[in-house]
Design an enzyme around this catalytic site. Structure first.
Site, PDB file in Angstrom:
ATOM      1  N   MET A  10      -6.839  13.903   4.509  1.00  0.00           N
ATOM      2  CA  MET A  10      -7.455  12.299   3.504  1.00  0.00           C
ATOM      3  C   MET A  10      -6.394  11.501   3.438  1.00  0.00           C
ATOM      4  O   MET A  10      -5.245  10.926   3.315  1.00  0.00           O
ATOM      5  CB  MET A  10      -6.391  12.945   1.591  1.00  0.00           C
ATOM      6  CG  MET A  10      -7.343  14.406   1.474  1.00  0.00           C
ATOM      7  SD  MET A  10      -6.166  15.090  -0.154  1.00  0.00           S
ATOM      8  CE  MET A  10      -4.566  15.239   0.237  1.00  0.00           C
ATOM      9  N   GLN A  52     -13.398  10.629  -5.787  1.00  0.00           N
ATOM     10  CA  GLN A  52     -12.934   9.335  -5.723  1.00  0.00           C
ATOM     11  C   GLN A  52     -13.911   8.016  -6.141  1.00  0.00           C
ATOM     12  O   GLN A  52     -13.266   7.184  -6.828  1.00  0.00           O
ATOM     13  CB  GLN A  52     -11.813   9.120  -4.709  1.00  0.00           C
ATOM     14  CG  GLN A  52     -10.129   9.831  -4.579  1.00  0.00           C
ATOM     15  CD  GLN A  52     -10.087   9.110  -2.714  1.00  0.00           C
ATOM     16  OE1 GLN A  52     -10.646   8.923  -2.493  1.00  0.00           O
ATOM     17  NE2 GLN A  52      -9.014   9.934  -2.651  1.00  0.00           N
ATOM     18  N   THR A  83      -0.425  11.648   0.733  1.00  0.00           N
ATOM     19  CA  THR A  83      -1.310  10.803   0.987  1.00  0.00           C
ATOM     20  C   THR A  83      -0.776  10.425  -0.009  1.00  0.00           C
ATOM     21  O   THR A  83      -0.088  10.740  -1.166  1.00  0.00           O
ATOM     22  CB  THR A  83      -2.611  10.855   0.482  1.00  0.00           C
ATOM     23  OG1 THR A  83      -3.566   9.889   0.074  1.00  0.00           O
ATOM     24  CG2 THR A  83      -3.015  11.913  -0.273  1.00  0.00           C
ATOM     25  N   ASN A  84      -0.846   8.823  -0.171  1.00  0.00           N
ATOM     26  CA  ASN A  84      -0.784   8.399  -1.503  1.00  0.00           C
ATOM     27  C   ASN A  84      -1.026   8.555  -3.149  1.00  0.00           C
ATOM     28  O   ASN A  84      -1.092   8.515  -3.843  1.00  0.00           O
ATOM     29  CB  ASN A  84      -0.459   7.022  -1.113  1.00  0.00           C
ATOM     30  CG  ASN A  84       1.013   6.330  -0.590  1.00  0.00           C
ATOM     31  OD1 ASN A  84       2.222   6.294  -1.148  1.00  0.00           O
ATOM     32  ND2 ASN A  84       1.193   6.440   0.370  1.00  0.00           N
ATOM     33  N   THR A  85      -2.620   8.255  -3.037  1.00  0.00           N
ATOM     34  CA  THR A  85      -3.239   8.045  -4.000  1.00  0.00           C
ATOM     35  C   THR A  85      -3.214   9.222  -4.287  1.00  0.00           C
ATOM     36  O   THR A  85      -3.211   9.433  -5.748  1.00  0.00           O
ATOM     37  CB  THR A  85      -5.130   7.419  -2.917  1.00  0.00           C
ATOM     38  OG1 THR A  85      -4.545   6.587  -2.519  1.00  0.00           O
ATOM     39  CG2 THR A  85      -5.691   7.492  -4.285  1.00  0.00           C
ATOM     40  N   CYS A 197      -0.256   3.113   1.977  1.00  0.00           N
ATOM     41  CA  CYS A 197      -1.369   4.370   1.737  1.00  0.00           C
ATOM     42  C   CYS A 197      -0.435   4.263   3.413  1.00  0.00           C
ATOM     43  O   CYS A 197      -0.152   3.680   4.266  1.00  0.00           O
ATOM     44  CB  CYS A 197      -2.700   3.388   2.417  1.00  0.00           C
ATOM     45  SG  CYS A 197      -4.265   4.617   2.551  1.00  0.00           S
ATOM     46  N   THR A 198      -0.948   5.763   3.525  1.00  0.00           N
ATOM     47  CA  THR A 198      -0.114   7.121   4.641  1.00  0.00           C
ATOM     48  C   THR A 198      -0.913   5.967   5.982  1.00  0.00           C
ATOM     49  O   THR A 198      -0.306   6.519   7.403  1.00  0.00           O
ATOM     50  CB  THR A 198      -0.472   7.898   4.962  1.00  0.00           C
ATOM     51  OG1 THR A 198      -1.666   8.581   4.872  1.00  0.00           O
ATOM     52  CG2 THR A 198       0.968   8.526   3.436  1.00  0.00           C
ATOM     53  N   GLU A 199      -2.044   5.788   6.051  1.00  0.00           N
ATOM     54  CA  GLU A 199      -2.676   5.149   7.191  1.00  0.00           C
ATOM     55  C   GLU A 199      -2.590   3.573   7.708  1.00  0.00           C
ATOM     56  O   GLU A 199      -2.178   2.752   8.895  1.00  0.00           O
ATOM     57  CB  GLU A 199      -4.387   5.097   7.130  1.00  0.00           C
ATOM     58  CG  GLU A 199      -4.669   6.348   7.364  1.00  0.00           C
ATOM     59  CD  GLU A 199      -5.006   7.315   5.515  1.00  0.00           C
ATOM     60  OE1 GLU A 199      -5.499   8.309   5.815  1.00  0.00           O
ATOM     61  OE2 GLU A 199      -4.725   5.823   4.747  1.00  0.00           O
TER      62      GLU A 199
END
Length: 235
Positions: A10, A52, A83-85, A197-199
């Protein structure tokens, strides 16, 4: 060494750095040929993104709960949502398993507080920037006054995450956009930046930012490594 269960995919673009960082940190701690004991449940992100976009958080929650249960059944001693979200449904996931679930905002919040920063800029998906599940946890747990960009800039941050970074596109033009937003928010009093956001760590270099920055992917992996190695030595 304890076994860590990862809920990833994700997107998978940031799950790869999780896997690499966890293994690298374990090797740094233990030396030799040691690596991390990991289990991974990887989603088809297109399915998660559709939920989402539809605002179907109930179905998304059930998907996350099912993944956590599968990891625990497979032998995970703790679970991390990569993932943060999707920490939006943290409470439901944590309640569904007996294994601890390690919260990414706690890893970041502790690091920010320890660094003496109090007014961080949060760059993340629009869900994380606009909802209170993440900012509120940092305020309540660590006394942080988390700031977000204005609506126009939030839309740019979100667009770059989903249309570029999650697809493996890392563009200099988008890096410049992020840096402009960061400089604007520093001028408004922000004393640090959260890669929420991990990206985002794929795009930004902390050395290019004039205030401290905190990569949630790395900090979460550090938390996971500490958990895995907390039970004693490995021969």
């Amino acid at each position: 060494m304890k076994t860590l269960g990862l809920i990833g995919g994700m997107s998978w673009e940031s799950t790869v750095p999780y896997y690499q960082t966890l293994n690298r940190l374990v090797r740094e701690e233990l030396g030799g040929l040691h690596s991390a004991k990991l289990l991974l449940w990887s989603f088809d992100f297109a399915e998660i993104e559709a939920l989402q976009a539809q605002g179907d958080w109930d179905t998304a929650t059930q998907e996350m709960v099912t993944a956590a249960k599968r990891l625990e059944s497979a032998g995970a001693d703790a679970v991390m949502v990569c993932t943060n979200t999707m920490h939006l449904m943290f409470d439901s996931v944590a309640a569904a398993v007996s294994a601890p679930v390690l919260h990414i905002a706690d890893a970041a919040g502790q690091a920010i507080h320890s660094a003496g920063c109090r007014k961080p800029l949060l760059l993340a998906t629009r869900f994380t920037m606009e909802m209170d599940f993440y900012k509120g946890r940092m305020k309540d747990g660590f006394g942080l006054d988390v700031q977000v960009p204005d609506e126009t800039d939030r839309a740019l941050v979100y667009q770059i995450i989903y249309e570029e970074l999650c697809k493996g596109a890392v563009l200099d033009t988008s890096r410049a956009v992020y840096m402009e937003i960061i400089d604007k928010m520093i001028a408004r009093g922000c004393d640090s930046v959260i890669f929420g956001c991990t990206e985002i760590g794929l795009l930004l270099n902390p050395d290019d930012i004039s205030v401290p920055s905190f990569d949630t992917c790395f900090l979460h992996a550090r938390m996971g490594t500490d958990f895995m190695l907390a039970s004693g030595t490995v021969e």
